[in-house]
Design a protein around this motif. Structure first.
Motif, PDB file in Angstrom:
ATOM      1  N   SER A   1       1.984   6.805  -6.814  1.00  0.00           N
ATOM      2  CA  SER A   1       0.989   7.754  -7.321  1.00  0.00           C
ATOM      3  C   SER A   1       1.469   9.191  -7.174  1.00  0.00           C
ATOM      4  O   SER A   1       1.228  10.036  -8.047  1.00  0.00           O
TER       5      SER A   1
ATOM      6  N   ARG B   1       2.307   1.766  -3.464  1.00  0.00           N
ATOM      7  CA  ARG B   1       1.339   2.342  -4.399  1.00  0.00           C
ATOM      8  C   ARG B   1       1.125   3.831  -4.132  1.00  0.00           C
ATOM      9  O   ARG B   1       0.974   4.634  -5.060  1.00  0.00           O
ATOM     10  N   LYS B   2       1.136   4.222  -2.851  1.00  0.00           N
ATOM     11  CA  LYS B   2       0.929   5.630  -2.490  1.00  0.00           C
ATOM     12  C   LYS B   2       2.067   6.497  -3.015  1.00  0.00           C
ATOM     13  O   LYS B   2       1.834   7.549  -3.633  1.00  0.00           O
TER      14      LYS B   2
ATOM     15  N   ASP C   1       0.837  -1.209   0.000  1.00  0.00           N
ATOM     16  CA  ASP C   1       0.000   0.000   0.000  1.00  0.00           C
ATOM     17  C   ASP C   1       0.867   1.252   0.000  1.00  0.00           C
ATOM     18  O   ASP C   1       0.571   2.229  -0.705  1.00  0.00           O
TER      19      ASP C   1
END
Length: 207
Positions: free
Chosen positions: A154, A150-151, A147
């Motif tokens: 982005s 992915r953060k 997670d």
């Protein structure tokens, strides 16, 4: 942590880490230079009260900047007690690379996935010094904290960075990882999961 790494004294552990790092990189034809900064888990508060200093002789956590691993070292939050460290790192980096980087230089630095404060401080120092940056996805934090990966990915995408993945030779990569004996047991129990190498740069990476 020291016992897990097979050592009794931090001094011996980090001496071994520097040696194995040098040897591993040299085996791949890469020169190395260690800048001499302490690992976050061992950094102490410069200004600690007298009572804390006394207690710190019994239990080091009382004077440690990051007394606990999950809520400190990999919390993603750089302590105010580490103010000034980034500037010292920048000075050392400039001494290694020069004031101005020639166009054929590329600077690789950690993206900071996993929130390890040393990775974050290093990243900030590089961002403030250099424009020709390529971030690497911090292994094995990127597989332990998908997670978080992915953060950060982005955020980098919004800044114009493009993701590139390079598939390594599994056996060669595993051999290289396991050459870091001081860390392989504590980080992967001597059985590392091999995943593609992930990088983020302003343009597509072609190697």
């Amino acid at each position: 942590f020291l016992r897990l790494c097979g050592y009794k004294r931090a001094k011996d552990l980090f001496s071994a880490r520097r040696t194995e790092d040098k040897n591993t990189l040299e085996s791949m034809g890469v020169k190395s230079a260690h800048l001499g900064f302490e690992d976050a888990a061992w950094r102490k508060k410069i200004k600690a009260g007298k009572f804390r200093r006394i207690l710190g002789k019994i239990l080091p956590e009382f004077v440690s900047i990051y007394p606990f691993f999950k809520t400190g070292v990999v919390s993603g939050v750089i302590s105010p007690h580490d103010e000034g460290l980034k500037e010292k790192i920048k000075e050392k980096l400039v001494s290694e690379t020069g004031e101005k980087i020639a166009g054929n230089f590329v600077i690789f630095c950690p993206a900071g996935i996993g929130g390890h404060v040393d990775h974050l401080i290093t990243r900030e120092a590089c961002e403030e010094l250099y424009s020709n940056l390529i971030f690497w996805s911090d292994y094995p934090y990127n597989i332990k904290s998908p997670d978080a990966a992915r953060k950060i990915e982005s955020i980098l995408r919004l800044d114009g960075f493009i993701k590139s993945e390079i598939n390594p030779d599994t056996e060669i990569k595993k051999k290289i990882i396991l050459s870091y004996k001081t860390q392989s047991k504590s980080m992967f129990d001597n059985d590392p999961v091999i995943v593609p190498e992930t990088f983020y740069a302003i343009s597509q990476i072609k190697l």
